[in-house]
Design an enzyme around this catalytic site. Structure first.
Site, PDB file in Angstrom:
ATOM      1  CB  CYS A 103     -19.034  16.658  80.380  1.00 47.66           C
ATOM      2  SG  CYS A 103     -20.535  17.629  80.291  1.00 47.66           S
ATOM      3  CG  HIS A 104     -22.484  15.880  76.756  1.00 44.53           C
ATOM      4  ND1 HIS A 104     -22.541  16.848  77.736  1.00 44.53           N
ATOM      5  CD2 HIS A 104     -23.759  15.592  76.425  1.00 44.53           C
ATOM      6  CE1 HIS A 104     -23.812  17.140  77.980  1.00 44.53           C
ATOM      7  NE2 HIS A 104     -24.570  16.397  77.207  1.00 44.53           N
TER       8      HIS A 104
END
Length: 169
Positions: A103-104
């Site tokens: 994800c991030h």
């Protein structure tokens, strides 16, 4: 014994920590949760799980670890501005340790300047950041590029975990 670090701060994506962590523990690897300080409780953004940090990143020695996993959510934004985090990730990369972000999570890798020349995936909202960090963005559930493993979202966790375990074995 293979030793795996998890880089953690508050507001990580709950399942992106819990599921890889549980899988790594179940596979018999030693795990260490590393935060900005030792002994602090880090809560997931959905507050379904929380973890105590075992070690402050300033005290972490990259030579002791074979891999680092960076869950997504908002935590990578806090981690990426810490110089000790950046130093730790760079040193792991220099020894070709497994560096996995979902994800991030790749935001930390961008700040550590380790993505140049790699193929990477991530949460769609940071794909331009990944490209600006010198990586080739690929929209797939998991991308393995040498020692770097990346995935997009919680739905990609099974593939993310599979590839981490394959690299550790």
């Amino acid at each position: 014994m293979t030793k795996v670090a998890f880089l953690l701060a508050n507001d990580y994506e709950d399942s992106e920590m819990k599921n890889p962590y549980d899988s790594i523990v179940e596979a018999g690897y030693e795990t260490v949760i590393i935060g900005l300080e030792k002994g602090i409780e880090c809560k997931g953004k959905k507050e379904t799980v929380s973890y105590l940090t075992d070690l402050a990143v300033a005290d972490a020695d990259a030579s002791d670890f074979d891999a680092v996993i960076i869950p997504g959510g908002s935590a990578p934004e806090e981690l990426r501005v810490n110089e000790d985090v950046i130093k730790f990730v760079k040193e792991l990369n220099n020894k070709s340790a497994v560096i996995a972000g979902i994800c991030h999570g790749p935001q930390v890798m961008i700040s550590a300047d380790i993505l140049r020349g790699h193929e990477v995936t991530c949460y769609q909202g940071i794909r331009d950041d990944v490209k600006n960090g010198g990586a080739k963005y690929i929209n797939e559930e998991v991308v393995v590029s040498q020692n770097i493993i990346t995935s997009r979202t919680p739905k990609d966790e099974p593939a993310f975990i599979r590839e981490i375990l394959a690299k550790l074995n």
